[in-house]
Design an enzyme around this catalytic site. Structure first.
Site, PDB file in Angstrom:
ATOM      1  CG  ASP A   9      -0.354   0.266   2.523  1.00  0.00           C
ATOM      2  OD1 ASP A   9       0.904   0.354   2.608  1.00  0.00           O
ATOM      3  OD2 ASP A   9      -1.103   0.413   3.514  1.00  0.00           O
ATOM      4  CG  HIS A  10      -0.673   4.799   1.523  1.00  0.00           C
ATOM      5  ND1 HIS A  10      -1.793   3.987   1.563  1.00  0.00           N
ATOM      6  CD2 HIS A  10      -0.610   5.406   2.732  1.00  0.00           C
ATOM      7  CE1 HIS A  10      -2.373   4.114   2.743  1.00  0.00           C
ATOM      8  NE2 HIS A  10      -1.672   4.967   3.469  1.00  0.00           N
ATOM      9  N   GLY A  66       2.331  -0.373   6.290  1.00  0.00           N
ATOM     10  CA  GLY A  66       3.019   0.367   7.339  1.00  0.00           C
ATOM     11  C   GLY A  66       3.563  -0.547   8.421  1.00  0.00           C
ATOM     12  CB  THR A  67       1.975  -2.505  10.954  1.00  0.00           C
ATOM     13  OG1 THR A  67       0.800  -2.956  10.256  1.00  0.00           O
ATOM     14  CG2 THR A  67       1.692  -1.165  11.621  1.00  0.00           C
ATOM     15  CG  HIS A  98       9.433 -24.565  12.558  1.00  0.00           C
ATOM     16  ND1 HIS A  98       9.450 -24.393  13.920  1.00  0.00           N
ATOM     17  CD2 HIS A  98      10.598 -25.184  12.254  1.00  0.00           C
ATOM     18  CE1 HIS A  98      10.585 -24.877  14.418  1.00  0.00           C
ATOM     19  NE2 HIS A  98      11.297 -25.362  13.416  1.00  0.00           N
ATOM     20  NE  ARG A 109       3.401   4.322   7.845  1.00  0.00           N
ATOM     21  CZ  ARG A 109       2.101   4.431   7.620  1.00  0.00           C
ATOM     22  NH1 ARG A 109       1.227   3.981   8.497  1.00  0.00           N
ATOM     23  NH2 ARG A 109       1.666   4.996   6.513  1.00  0.00           N
ATOM     24  NE  ARG A 132       8.872 -31.003  15.226  1.00  0.00           N
ATOM     25  CZ  ARG A 132      10.145 -30.811  14.853  1.00  0.00           C
ATOM     26  NH1 ARG A 132      10.737 -31.652  14.024  1.00  0.00           N
ATOM     27  NH2 ARG A 132      10.831 -29.759  15.296  1.00  0.00           N
TER      28      ARG A 132
HETATM   29  C1  RB5 Z   1      -1.993   2.843   6.363  1.00  0.00           C
HETATM   30  O1  RB5 Z   1      -1.962   4.092   6.976  1.00  0.00           O
HETATM   31  C2  RB5 Z   1      -1.715   1.756   7.388  1.00  0.00           C
HETATM   32  O2  RB5 Z   1      -2.839   1.564   8.156  1.00  0.00           O
HETATM   33  C3  RB5 Z   1      -1.320   0.465   6.675  1.00  0.00           C
HETATM   34  O3  RB5 Z   1      -0.174   0.694   5.922  1.00  0.00           O
HETATM   35  C4  RB5 Z   1      -0.994  -0.716   7.566  1.00  0.00           C
HETATM   36  O4  RB5 Z   1      -0.075  -0.399   8.547  1.00  0.00           O
HETATM   37  C5  RB5 Z   1      -2.146  -1.460   8.067  1.00  0.00           C
HETATM   38  O5  RB5 Z   1      -2.032  -2.502   8.738  1.00  0.00           O
END
Ligand code: RB5
Length: 144
Positions: A9-10, A66-67, A98, A109, A132
């Site tokens: 995404d952005h 981002g995350t 695994h 980020r 396994r």
């Molecule tokens: C976008 O602002 C952010 O929410 C997205 O990149 C992500 O971190 C969502 O999980």
């Protein structure tokens, strides 16, 4: 050269471009967008990548937001996708050994660029251990 599907995404756009540049001699990238830093919705890109891997257009993929969380949750709704959001090389190694993860999720980020490169190197070069762990992966499929 192995084809790696990649989408973001952005929040992950800049990192996607850096990754494509850094690994240009190692992988052929199937870039599924997004193609600018303009705001988009991460589920669309997680789904595009999951569809491409499910259809065999690439065996493995990288997704970035981002995350790394939202886009991996989105991709993991597809039964054949095992997307792992990794923040260090131990996670990258173990999810290959695994979980036979076929998609690496990254949080732009969250993780610094040198760590990102180490995570990708580890993820791409670690084999699934089978045994396994195969049984456990089979058990991930929830009966309809
Ligand atoms: C976008 O602002 C952010 O929410 C997205 O990149 C992500 O971190 C969502 O999980």
């Amino acid at each position: 050269m192995e084809i790696i599907a990649i989408a973001c995404d952005h929040g992950g756009y800049d990192l996607k471009e850096v990754i494509k540049d850094h690994y240009a001699n190692q992988f052929e990238f199937l870039d599924l967008g997004t193609s600018s830093a303009d705001s988009v919705d991460y589920p669309e890109y997680g789904q595009k990548l999951a569809k491409a891997v499910t259809e065999g257009k690439a065996e493995r993929g990288i997704i970035i937001c981002g995350t790394g969380i939202g886009i991996s949750i989105s991709a993991n709704r597809f039964p054949q996708i095992r997307a792992a959001n990794c923040t260090n090389t131990t996670m990258a190694r173990l999810t290959r050994q695994h979980n036979d993860a076929n998609v690496l999720a990254l949080g732009a980020r969250i993780v610094g660029i040198e760590v990102v490169f180490d995570i990708i190197d580890t993820f791409m070069n670690t084999e699934f251990e089978g045994g396994r762990h195969s049984r456990r992966i089979e058990k991930m499929s929830v009966p309809a």
